[in-house]
Design a protein around this motif. Structure first.
Motif, short mmCIF file in Angstrom:
data_model
loop_
_atom_site.label_atom_id
_atom_site.label_comp_id
_atom_site.label_asym_id
_atom_site.label_seq_id
_atom_site.Cartn_x
_atom_site.Cartn_y
_atom_site.Cartn_z
N GLN A 177 11.51 -0.71 0.02
CA GLN A 177 12.44 -2.03 0.00
C GLN A 177 13.46 -1.42 -1.28
OE1 GLN A 177 12.45 -4.83 1.29
NE2 GLN A 177 14.26 -5.31 0.30
N GLU A 178 13.01 -0.75 -2.24
CA GLU A 178 13.98 -0.11 -3.18
C GLU A 178 15.44 0.52 -2.40
OE1 GLU A 178 11.90 2.12 -6.13
OE2 GLU A 178 10.73 0.28 -6.77
N MET A 214 0.92 -0.96 0.01
CA MET A 214 -0.13 -0.01 -0.13
C MET A 214 0.88 1.18 0.15
SD MET A 214 -2.79 1.00 2.85
CE MET A 214 -3.30 2.52 3.14
N ALA A 215 0.61 1.90 -1.04
CA ALA A 215 1.57 3.25 -1.16
C ALA A 215 0.93 4.49 -0.17
CB ALA A 215 1.73 3.91 -2.47
N THR A 216 1.98 5.10 0.45
CA THR A 216 1.41 6.51 1.22
C THR A 216 2.19 7.42 0.74
OG1 THR A 216 3.30 5.87 2.74
CG2 THR A 216 1.37 4.91 3.05
N GLY A 246 5.92 4.98 -4.12
CA GLY A 246 5.34 3.98 -4.78
C GLY A 246 5.46 2.71 -3.84
N ASP A 247 4.73 1.79 -4.17
CA ASP A 247 4.52 0.45 -3.55
C ASP A 247 5.89 -0.10 -2.67
OD1 ASP A 247 1.81 0.58 -3.43
OD2 ASP A 247 1.68 -0.81 -5.10
N GLY A 248 6.82 -0.16 -3.59
CA GLY A 248 8.03 -0.71 -3.30
C GLY A 248 9.19 0.39 -2.99
N ALA A 249 9.04 1.43 -2.45
CA ALA A 249 9.89 2.47 -2.61
C ALA A 249 10.95 2.16 -1.15
CB ALA A 249 9.16 3.74 -2.27
N TRP A 262 3.55 10.25 -1.98
CA TRP A 262 3.73 10.05 -3.18
C TRP A 262 4.99 8.73 -3.48
CZ3 TRP A 262 3.78 14.88 -1.01
CH2 TRP A 262 2.97 15.89 -1.51
#
Length: 88
Positions: free
Chosen positions: A12-13, A1-3, A7-10, A5
């Motif tokens: 972990q990235e 779930m994005a919060t 992204g969903d994997g921000a 701006w």
């Protein structure tokens, strides 16, 4: 779930990028080329066991420990910044 701006994997990235940077930094500090029989800083004999264990070694144990201690003094700051530091 994005919060917000992000992204969903921000998260972990960012973790993956930090680990990748750390690995690249560690690999860049590994000795390369022919090893030495005497330390390039103090001219002490480098034991054969150390030369076999670390191909390309250029420093004796004492000089390597001193260099590691100097580098550790600068290792404490986070280039990417933590969420807490961005909120201040």
């Amino acid at each position: 779930m994005a919060t917000g701006w992000a992204g969903d994997g921000a998260v972990q990235e960012q973790i993956d990028a930090t680990v990748k940077d750390g690995i690249a930094r560690a690999r860049s500090r590994l000795p390369s080329g022919p090893g030495l029989t005497h330390c390039e800083e103090c001219e002490a004999v480098i034991p054969e066991a150390r030369r076999k264990a670390i191909p390309g070694v250029r420093l004796c144990v004492a000089c390597q420990q001193a260099r590691d201690a100097e580098e550790a003094a600068f290792a404490g700051y986070n280039r990417r910044g933590s969420k807490d530091s961005q909120l201040r």
